[in-house]
Write a protein that holds these residues in place. Structure first.
Motif: not given
Length: 150
Positions: A110-137
């Motif tokens: 997801t993107g930093k410009r979508q704070p409500e999405a980040i909040a949803l995923y955190r509340k659902a038990g998702y943890n931040t990981i290093p960016n993968y694949g095409q999102y790496r950098d």
């Protein structure tokens, strides 16, 4: 509300994704073209639609990402239905479907410009990981994962 398992061939899903893309183009600005190239819906076999009164109001999808992992894609709830737990319901239906398929983990970007999405995923038990694949950098990207349990 009705939860429907379908595919990307579903016209209601395609219409919701068009609305999602419009919203993301506004939020992402000049970065939208970069993200858009990774969000094609041509071959998504695992799509959840949420309907109320025969109208599609939310969607999400999962697609294979390695042997035991699915990537969450195209999560969207129409503006007038937000803040009612529908995104949580949609995400839960996707995770349940992944478990039915023998999947052990879900990942997403997801993107930093979508704070409500980040909040949803955190509340659902998702943890931040290093960016993968095409999102790496990609500075604006936030990648997350969740181990699924029965």
């Amino acid at each position: 509300m009705e939860i429907i398992k379908t595919s990307s061939k579903n016209k209601d899903f395609q219409l919701l994704v068009a609305q999602l893309d419009d919203e993301l183009a506004e939020r992402d600005g000049p970065d939208h073209d970069f993200y858009h190239q990774f969000n094609g819906i041509e071959n998504l076999d695992h799509v959840i639609l949420v309907k109320t009164d025969e109208h599609a109001i939310a969607c999400g999808a999962i697609k294979a990402f390695g042997q035991d992992t699915m990537e969450v894609k195209r999560m969207f709830v129409k503006k007038e239905f937000r803040s009612r737990g529908i995104a949580k319901l949609t995400l839960g239906a996707l995770e349940a479907w992944a478990l039915e398929l023998g999947i052990k983990k879900c990942i997403l970007e997801t993107g930093k410009r979508q704070p409500e999405a980040i909040a949803l995923y955190r509340k659902a038990g998702y943890n931040t990981i290093p960016n993968y694949g095409q999102y790496r950098d990609v500075e604006n990207s936030v990648c997350m994962e969740k181990s699924l349990k029965l």
